[in-house]
Each structure stands twice: as structure tokens, then as C-alpha cells.
Design a protein around this motif. Structure first.
Motif, PDB file in Angstrom:
ATOM      1  N   MET A  61      67.925  16.431  64.322  1.00  0.00           N
ATOM      2  CA  MET A  61      67.447  17.628  64.351  1.00  0.00           C
ATOM      3  C   MET A  61      67.116  18.141  63.073  1.00  0.00           C
ATOM      4  O   MET A  61      66.075  18.934  63.020  1.00  0.00           O
ATOM      5  N   SER A  62      67.701  17.831  61.738  1.00  0.00           N
ATOM      6  CA  SER A  62      67.291  18.332  60.651  1.00  0.00           C
ATOM      7  C   SER A  62      66.161  17.702  60.202  1.00  0.00           C
ATOM      8  O   SER A  62      65.303  18.394  59.553  1.00  0.00           O
ATOM      9  N   VAL A  63      65.648  16.483  60.793  1.00  0.00           N
ATOM     10  CA  VAL A  63      64.372  15.961  60.421  1.00  0.00           C
ATOM     11  C   VAL A  63      63.297  16.714  61.233  1.00  0.00           C
ATOM     12  O   VAL A  63      62.036  17.118  60.589  1.00  0.00           O
ATOM     13  N   GLN A  64      63.582  17.162  62.404  1.00  0.00           N
ATOM     14  CA  GLN A  64      62.679  17.905  63.175  1.00  0.00           C
ATOM     15  C   GLN A  64      62.289  19.165  62.654  1.00  0.00           C
ATOM     16  O   GLN A  64      61.142  19.695  62.596  1.00  0.00           O
ATOM     17  N   ALA A  65      63.468  19.902  62.071  1.00  0.00           N
ATOM     18  CA  ALA A  65      63.316  21.244  61.443  1.00  0.00           C
ATOM     19  C   ALA A  65      62.386  21.296  59.878  1.00  0.00           C
ATOM     20  O   ALA A  65      61.414  21.803  59.904  1.00  0.00           O
ATOM     21  N   THR A  66      62.746  19.935  59.236  1.00  0.00           N
ATOM     22  CA  THR A  66      62.081  19.833  58.024  1.00  0.00           C
ATOM     23  C   THR A  66      60.540  19.594  58.318  1.00  0.00           C
ATOM     24  O   THR A  66      59.861  20.082  57.432  1.00  0.00           O
ATOM     25  N   SER A  67      60.240  19.002  59.278  1.00  0.00           N
ATOM     26  CA  SER A  67      58.976  18.388  59.704  1.00  0.00           C
ATOM     27  C   SER A  67      58.134  20.017  60.023  1.00  0.00           C
ATOM     28  O   SER A  67      56.985  19.954  59.680  1.00  0.00           O
ATOM     29  N   CYS A  68      58.889  20.760  60.881  1.00  0.00           N
ATOM     30  CA  CYS A  68      58.212  21.834  61.010  1.00  0.00           C
ATOM     31  C   CYS A  68      57.769  22.678  59.764  1.00  0.00           C
ATOM     32  O   CYS A  68      56.728  23.287  59.624  1.00  0.00           O
ATOM     33  N   TYR A  69      58.814  22.506  58.670  1.00  0.00           N
ATOM     34  CA  TYR A  69      58.574  23.357  57.439  1.00  0.00           C
ATOM     35  C   TYR A  69      57.237  22.811  56.747  1.00  0.00           C
ATOM     36  O   TYR A  69      56.154  23.409  56.226  1.00  0.00           O
ATOM     37  N   VAL A  70      57.065  21.307  56.797  1.00  0.00           N
ATOM     38  CA  VAL A  70      55.783  20.752  56.399  1.00  0.00           C
ATOM     39  C   VAL A  70      54.608  21.441  57.032  1.00  0.00           C
ATOM     40  O   VAL A  70      53.608  21.634  56.436  1.00  0.00           O
ATOM     41  N   LEU A  71      54.705  21.481  58.287  1.00  0.00           N
ATOM     42  CA  LEU A  71      53.481  21.879  59.220  1.00  0.00           C
ATOM     43  C   LEU A  71      53.030  23.038  58.622  1.00  0.00           C
ATOM     44  O   LEU A  71      51.844  23.431  58.173  1.00  0.00           O
ATOM     45  N   GLU A  72      54.112  24.283  58.463  1.00  0.00           N
ATOM     46  CA  GLU A  72      54.015  25.315  58.256  1.00  0.00           C
ATOM     47  C   GLU A  72      53.109  25.452  56.711  1.00  0.00           C
ATOM     48  O   GLU A  72      52.225  26.073  56.547  1.00  0.00           O
ATOM     49  N   MET A  73      53.484  24.638  55.738  1.00  0.00           N
ATOM     50  CA  MET A  73      53.250  24.709  54.583  1.00  0.00           C
ATOM     51  C   MET A  73      51.938  24.124  54.238  1.00  0.00           C
ATOM     52  O   MET A  73      50.832  24.600  53.586  1.00  0.00           O
ATOM     53  N   PHE A  74      51.812  22.965  55.178  1.00  0.00           N
ATOM     54  CA  PHE A  74      50.386  22.331  55.179  1.00  0.00           C
ATOM     55  C   PHE A  74      49.080  23.134  55.861  1.00  0.00           C
ATOM     56  O   PHE A  74      48.107  23.214  55.360  1.00  0.00           O
ATOM     57  N   CYS A  75      49.545  23.640  56.845  1.00  0.00           N
ATOM     58  CA  CYS A  75      48.576  24.084  57.990  1.00  0.00           C
ATOM     59  C   CYS A  75      47.944  25.470  57.356  1.00  0.00           C
ATOM     60  O   CYS A  75      46.713  25.986  57.872  1.00  0.00           O
ATOM     61  N   GLU A  76      48.548  26.178  56.571  1.00  0.00           N
ATOM     62  CA  GLU A  76      48.208  27.587  56.172  1.00  0.00           C
ATOM     63  C   GLU A  76      46.731  27.537  55.479  1.00  0.00           C
ATOM     64  O   GLU A  76      46.388  28.444  55.667  1.00  0.00           O
ATOM     65  N   ARG A  77      46.533  26.519  54.819  1.00  0.00           N
ATOM     66  CA  ARG A  77      45.402  26.268  54.375  1.00  0.00           C
ATOM     67  C   ARG A  77      44.107  25.276  54.939  1.00  0.00           C
ATOM     68  O   ARG A  77      43.170  25.233  54.485  1.00  0.00           O
ATOM     69  N   LEU A  78      44.530  24.759  55.988  1.00  0.00           N
ATOM     70  CA  LEU A  78      43.539  23.892  56.644  1.00  0.00           C
ATOM     71  C   LEU A  78      42.353  24.706  57.468  1.00  0.00           C
ATOM     72  O   LEU A  78      42.643  25.633  57.767  1.00  0.00           O
ATOM     73  N   GLU A  79      41.241  23.890  57.369  1.00  0.00           N
ATOM     74  CA  GLU A  79      40.299  24.362  58.178  1.00  0.00           C
ATOM     75  C   GLU A  79      40.564  23.930  59.600  1.00  0.00           C
ATOM     76  O   GLU A  79      40.909  23.034  59.978  1.00  0.00           O
ATOM     77  N   PRO A  80      39.545  24.642  60.669  1.00  0.00           N
ATOM     78  CA  PRO A  80      39.862  24.322  62.026  1.00  0.00           C
ATOM     79  C   PRO A  80      39.567  22.858  62.244  1.00  0.00           C
ATOM     80  O   PRO A  80      40.167  22.321  63.141  1.00  0.00           O
ATOM     81  N   GLU A  81      38.560  22.226  61.587  1.00  0.00           N
ATOM     82  CA  GLU A  81      38.133  20.774  61.939  1.00  0.00           C
ATOM     83  C   GLU A  81      39.054  19.768  61.547  1.00  0.00           C
ATOM     84  O   GLU A  81      39.278  18.809  61.801  1.00  0.00           O
ATOM     85  N   ALA A  82      39.994  20.405  60.587  1.00  0.00           N
ATOM     86  CA  ALA A  82      41.004  19.395  60.059  1.00  0.00           C
ATOM     87  C   ALA A  82      42.079  19.373  61.040  1.00  0.00           C
ATOM     88  O   ALA A  82      42.857  18.251  61.267  1.00  0.00           O
ATOM     89  N   VAL A  83      42.359  20.458  61.805  1.00  0.00           N
ATOM     90  CA  VAL A  83      43.793  20.381  62.484  1.00  0.00           C
ATOM     91  C   VAL A  83      43.209  20.306  64.007  1.00  0.00           C
ATOM     92  O   VAL A  83      44.065  19.803  64.804  1.00  0.00           O
ATOM     93  N   ARG A  84      41.914  20.165  64.465  1.00  0.00           N
ATOM     94  CA  ARG A  84      41.331  19.928  65.691  1.00  0.00           C
ATOM     95  C   ARG A  84      41.854  18.734  66.387  1.00  0.00           C
ATOM     96  O   ARG A  84      42.293  18.720  67.668  1.00  0.00           O
TER      97      ARG A  84
END
Length: 673
Positions: A61-84
């Protein structure tokens, strides 16, 4: 940042380790890197996102939670084509996690990751908003106090989704979201208050004038919060009978002057006040003329906070909010836009209404005061605010304030401002002088100062010419080789912008040419990039006055063309600006550029890699030469065909308007993709 290429493979390998603790630590490291190494880390999205995505299914569970944290930090600056490519499975997996787990920490991180994903996906998040809004509504209705943070995260997610999908799509969810936010204000939870203020800021931005009906309820509340005192004085512990009492050298006079008391600050209220100021600034900026009746009371409380509050984060927030107070007046009295002319400060041509003049003067008065604060961050925000005001309202905004604002700005450039004198005094006591030049506060503040100077030239026009010698000398002092890289780059960028707006021919030989040549020889790519831009701008604007220096300038620019396209973004941008500089030189004086030598390396450096703003310059130059049937260009027809076909391809980042011109030229040449 410079070590990411070596570092990332090791972190990603650790993310696949058999030990859950190693995977969790690797995830946390990726989150920290994603948060603090922007924007460079975005170049690794194709490597990072699939691995983090797979970790959402981790058995721990702690790995799942921390991976969500990575997504939050990473996705904030991504452009739509990168996350598509991952958008659909990512949203579905995060939603499934929310429905399957009861672990609050995992739920909060998953909600935060969804919010960041929405911001990255923008309008492409539209198909998911209905389902995710249903999930968020469940969390926004939580009443248990220990679940308020999850409730607030859900509210925050709704605000981010609104930003992503826009007014039309979000309209059905507006009333419910606002109701939940306002219900949070009825609780004693400062966290919920803070989340509510963030939602007010985002929804006012999205809904615009449709936000106006809630102003009568919200503005008085926010004014009260901004005016509240989040600290109180308490008498310090009596030390008379303690074993250290003999060390106390205070006397009765100290007590009479307030000594012996301690300031207790409720930091949660401080953050709430900051959020309230942000919200009221966004409401002023976006709610339209309906905000005008509230301007007087809002200005009063903002000015009071800016003048008397002890904490710099409040002063910074005030500096950001103040310019927004002018917008409602412009909408009410100028149909949303002040039609001003560069350099026209004639009182007979003043386009400002009495109301707009008054609010502008009040805002600038407060911002000038904040320019003289002791905290660099506050000063930088004040400079940004003044720039936005004068570029919004025009030269008449400066009619009474110009001398004072110009003096404060020049003082900052020559290190005579209060925030710098304190630093210098400290450094002298500490045995060093000026070492703060490397700190981030200095860099951010001085960038804002230089941007403000460029703003003066765009607004004042010819009236700034009398001040140019003093300002130019002060700015170029930062371009010396002994200065930090950030200073040198900043200075070259600033003087280049000045050359765009002013006739700097009187300063070409003595100041501009030496600075540009020095900048083009600098070891740092960003300095060379700005110097190349300045070189091209000066040749474009000064025309025949500089053609005698073309051979020297072309020689100085030539090393930029040897930069490989596979190099880092900064080096690629450096080459792009070199190409644009030569293009400007060709357009300014074609006969003084040895095209037979120049065109081959110029074409080989195309298409541009990173600085898409220079596409218009480069392709306008080539189209002009083609229209002239310039023989040296026609002899490069094979390479020119490649350039045009790549520029007009579907995946090209060249603007559509330019693409159409290139397609027409290609057809006339008989080139077919």
C-alpha cells in the motif's frame, strides 16, 4: 539537474526492486526529483510514467501511495500530448484505487494525482469529469473531522478539473462545488477554509462573470479574514526563580517597552489569510464590473496588510493581488481595454476615466512602498505588479509616479535598495561582500527588476531615452564575466529587449557591441542564446548603422551552428537563436551577408528545436529570398525542400499560418511531400 541523465536509470531500476522498501524510497526520490527539477525532468516522461503507472498496482500500500505522489508532482507541468498515451488507463486505475481502499493516506494521494492529471490533460479530461465528480462528491460530503483533509483534497480536485475542462463543461458542477466550499467555511477547520479559498480562486478564474452572484456572500468574509490578527502577545515565562534567572539582564524599562512578551502565531491562520488574498485577487481579476462596488473595502484591507503585516508571504500575496483591482474598473469604464499609445503621455490624450485613474494611482502607491521592503521576494513581486499595471493602463499610469518608480528601480540595479543594503551590511559583518548574488531570491528579484525596465521602454517609448544611459550602464554591470551565470544571462536578455523598443544606436559601439561579442563567447548556453538574440535584434533595428560590423558578428555567431541537435534543450535553444540572428541580419541587409557561405549551415540547423517563437523570423527570411529567386538559396534547393517539407508536416510545431505560406511556396516549386 545536470546529472539527471546519469541518475534516472538508477532510480528507475530501484523502482523495480524486489524489496518493497526500496521501491517506496525510489518512488519518493522520483517525486522529489519531479518536484524540484522542473522542467528538465519532463524530458524523461516516456521512461518514468510507465514505471510509476505499473507501481499503482503494487502489492504494498505504501508503494501505491508514493507512486500517486510521483504522479502528482510529475503531471502538474506536463502538456496534454505527454499524458495522452496513459490518460485513460491512468484515470481508471486511480478511480479504482479510490473505490477499493479505505486508507485515508492513499485516498488523499490518489485524489491529488487525479487533480494533477486533469491539469496536465486539459480539455482531454472532459470524458472523465462526470465519473470523477461523482467520486469527489462522496468525499466532499464527509463530516468526520479526521477526514477533513480528504474532503479538502476532493474540493481541490474539483477546482483543478474546472481549470482543465473550462466553463461550459464544468458549469453543471459549479453550484455543488461552491456549496461544499461555503459549508467548509462554517466549520472551525482552517484547512477546509484554505481549500475553499483555493477553489474560489480557481472557479472565479473559470466561471468569469458567472461567479459574480456569490460575491455578496464571499467578499465580506474574505475581507474579514484578511483583516484578522493571526498572532497574539503573551507574557513570557517568569524566569526570576529559575536556575537561569541570574542570566537575565533585562530591566523594568524593557518590560515597559513590551519586552518580556512573546508573539504566538497561528500559522494555519496565516496560510488561510494568504489563501483569502489570492482568492480576492482572482475574483477582482475575473468577476467583471460586478466587483466594482467592493473595491473600496478590498483596497483598504489589502493596503493595510501590505503596510503593516509582519510576514513576507502576506506582503507578496498583496503585491500579486493589487494589480487585479484595476481590472473591474477597466471593464466597467473602458469596455475591458484601455486604448493607450506607446510614449503618449499628453494630458489632453488621457484615455483613463476618473475612477480608473484613482484606483491605478492607489495601487501604484502601495506597490512602490512594497518595492522598498527588506525582503527580496516582496520586492520582486512588487516589480512584477508595477510592470503589469503600466502595461495594462499605459503611459498615463506613470504621469505622477514615474520619478519615484524609476528611482526605486535604478536603486535596485545599483544595489542601493533597502533589501540589498541589509544584505551588504550583513555580508560586511560576516567578512564577505555580495555573496548573496548566487541565491535564488536575488535571481528572481533581479529578473523582475529587469523585466520592469523592459516594461518601461514598451510603455514610455521615447520618454525613457533620457534615462537609458544610467539604466544601461547599471544593467551591463551584471553582464561582466565575474558575475554569476544567472546575472550574465539576465543582463543580456534585458539589454536585448531594450534594443527591441528603443533606438540604441548611440550606445552600439561603446556598450552594445562589446557586450554582445562577450556574450557570444560566454561558456554558458543561456548567455550565448540571449546574446545571439540581442545581436539579431540590433542588426534588425539599427540597419545600416551596424553593417560594418557584420563580418565580426557573423564570426562570433558561427560556433553556435556547430551545436548538435541531440544536445540539451539549452544548447539547442542557443543554436535556434543563432539561426534567427543570422536570418535577421539577412533581412536587414542582404547584400552585406555572404549568403554563399551562410545559407548551407543555416539550412542544416533547421527545423528549430526548442525556440518556436523564432519560426516566423526564420521562415520569413527564407520565403523572402525565395521570392527574390536568390541564386545562392536556389543552389541549396535539395536542403531547402527538406526544410519546407519538415516544417509543414503534421507533427511540426510550426504555427499553422506559417505552414500555409510554406505549403504555397512548396507547391510553386513543385515539391510534394
Amino acid at each position: 539537474r545536470e546529472h539527471l541523465t546519469d541518475l534516472i536509470p538508477h532510480v528507475l531500476a530501484a523502482a523495480g526492486d524486489a524489496d518493497a522498501q526500496v521501491r517506496e524510497c525510489a518512488c519518493f526520490a522520483l517525486g522529489q526529483i519531479s518536484e524540484h527539477c522542473q522542467p528538465e525532468i519532463l524530458g524523461y516522461s516516456n521512461q518514468i510514467l510507465p514505471i510509476v503507472f505499473s507501481l499503482l498496482d503494487d502489492a504494498t500500500m505504501s508503494v501505491q501511495a508514493t507512486s500517486c505522489y510521483v504522479l502528482e508532482m510529475f503531471c502538474e507541468r506536463l502538456e496534454p500530448e505527454a499524458v495522452r498515451p496513459l490518460l485513460d488507463p491512468l484515470v481508471r486505475k486511480l478511480a479504482a484505487m479510490l473505490e477499493a481502499t479505505t486508507k485515508r493516506a492513499v485516498q488523499e494521494m490518489a485524489v491529488a494525482a487525479l487533480a494533477a492529471t486533469a491539469v496536465a490533460a486539459e480539455a482531454e479530461f472532459t470524458p472523465y469529469i462526470g465519473g470523477i465528480a461523482t467520486l469527489m462528491n462522496k468525499f466532499m460530503g464527509l463530516q468526520e473531522e479526521h477526514l477533513y483533509s480528504l474532503r479538502g483534497r476532493a474540493l481541490e480536485c474539483m477546482g483543478h478539473m474546472a481549470i482543465a475542462v473550462g466553463k461550459q463543461t464544468f458549469r453543471p458542477y459549479f453550484t455543488g462545488t461552491m456549496q461544499c466550499a461555503c459549508e467548509g467555511l462554517a466549520t472551525e477547520s482552517t484547512d477546509l477554509h484554505e481549500f475553499a479559498y483555493a477553489v474560489f480562486a480557481n472557479l472565479s478564474k473559470v466561471m468569469g462573470e458567472e461567479f459574480a452572484p456569490v460575491l455578496p456572500e464571499l467578499v465580506p468574509h474574505l475581507v474579514k479574514v484578511i483583516g484578522a490578527n493571526e498572532g497574539h502577545m503573551e507574557k513570557a515565562e517568569d524566569t526570576e526563580n529559575s536556575q537561569f534567572g541570574s542570566l537575565d539582564d533585562s530591566d523594568d524599562e524593557d518590560d515597559e517597552n513590551g519586552a518580556g512578551y512573546v508573539l504566538h502565531v497561528r500559522t494555519a491562520l496565516l496560510e488561510a489569510k494568504k489563501g483569502a488574498i489570492t482568492a480576492i485577487g482572482e475574483m477582482g481579476l475575473h468577476s467583471g464590473s460586478a466587483f466594482v462596488p467592493y473595491l473600496e473595502q478590498v483596497m483598504e484591507v489589502l493596503c493595510e496588510a501590505g503596510r503593516t503585516h509582519w510576514h513576507p508571504i502576506i506582503k507578496c500575496e498583496v503585491a500579486e493581488a493589487l494589480p487585479s483591482m484595476i481590472t473591474p474598473s477597466i471593464i466597467a469604464y473602458h469596455n475591458g481595454e484601455v486604448n493607450w499609445q506607446k510614449g503618449d503621455a499628453n494630458p489632453d490624450n488621457n484615455p483613463l476615466s476618473q475612477h480608473t485613474s484613482g484606483i491605478t494611482a492607489a495601487v501604484l502607491t502601495e506597490l512602490v512602498e512594497l518595492m522598498q521592503e527588506e525582503e527580496k521576494e516582496t520586492v520582486g513581486k512588487a516589480c512584477e505588479g508595477i510592470q503589469s499595471v503600466i502595461e495594462l493602463v499605459g503611459p498615463h499610469a506613470l504621469s505622477d509616479k514615474a520619478p519615484e518608480i524609476l528611482k526605486c528601480t535604478h536603486d535596485l540595479l545599483i544595489r542601493k535598495a533597502p533589501c540589498q543594503e541589509i544584505d551588504d551590511a550583513f555580508e560586511q559583518v560576516a567578512g564577505g561582500l555580495g555573496e548573496d548574488d548566487d541565491d535564488n531570491d536575488h535571481e528572481v528579484m533581479m529578473t523582475a527588476v529587469c523585466d520592469l525596465v523592459a516594461g518601461f521602454t514598451r510603455v514610455m517609448g521615447i520618454h525613457f531615452i533620457q534615462y537609458l544611459p544610467d539604466f544601461l550602464t547599471a544593467i551591463l554591470a551584471y553582464a561582466k564575466s565575474s558575475r554569476p551565470v544567472s546575472d550574465r544571462s539576465m543582463a543580456m536578455g534585458c539589454v536585448s529587449e531594450l534594443a527591441q523598443e528603443m533606438d540604441v544606436s548611440s550606445f552600439w559601439e561603446s556598450q552594445y557591441k562589446p557586450a554582445i561579442l562577450q556574450g557570444l563567447a560566454d561558456p554558458d548556453d543561456n548567455v550565448r542564446r540571449n546574446a545571439a538574440f540581442g545581436c539579431g535584434v540590433c542588426c534588425e533595428k539599427l540597419g545600416d548603422k551596424v553593417v560594418q560590423d557584420y563580418p565580426t558578428l557573423l564570426q562570433a555567431l558561427s560556433p553556435l551552428f556547430s551545436i548538435k541537435a541531440t544536445n540539451t534543450e539549452s544548447t539547442a535553444a542557443c543554436r535556434d537563436n543563432g539561426v534567427a540572428a543570422v536570418s535577421r541580419m539577412i533581412m536587414a541587409s542582404t547584400q552585406n551577408v555572404p549568403l554563399a557561405q551562410v545559407l548551407a549551415p543555416l539550412l542544416q540547423a533547421l527545423p528549430l528545436q526548442t525556440d518556436m517563437t523564432e519560426n516566423e523570423t526564420v521562415y520569413t527570411c527564407l520565403l523572402g529570398l525565395l521570392q527574390m529567386n536568390q541564386p545562392d538559396l536556389l543552389s541549396q534547393s535539395v536542403e531547402l525542400k527538406r526544410v519546407f517539407l519538415e516544417a509543414t508536416a503534421d507533427n511540426s510545431r510550426v504555427a499553422n499560418e506559417i505552414k500555409e505560406k510554406l505549403k504555397l511556396a512548396s507547391e510553386s516549386m513543385g515539391w510534394v511531400a
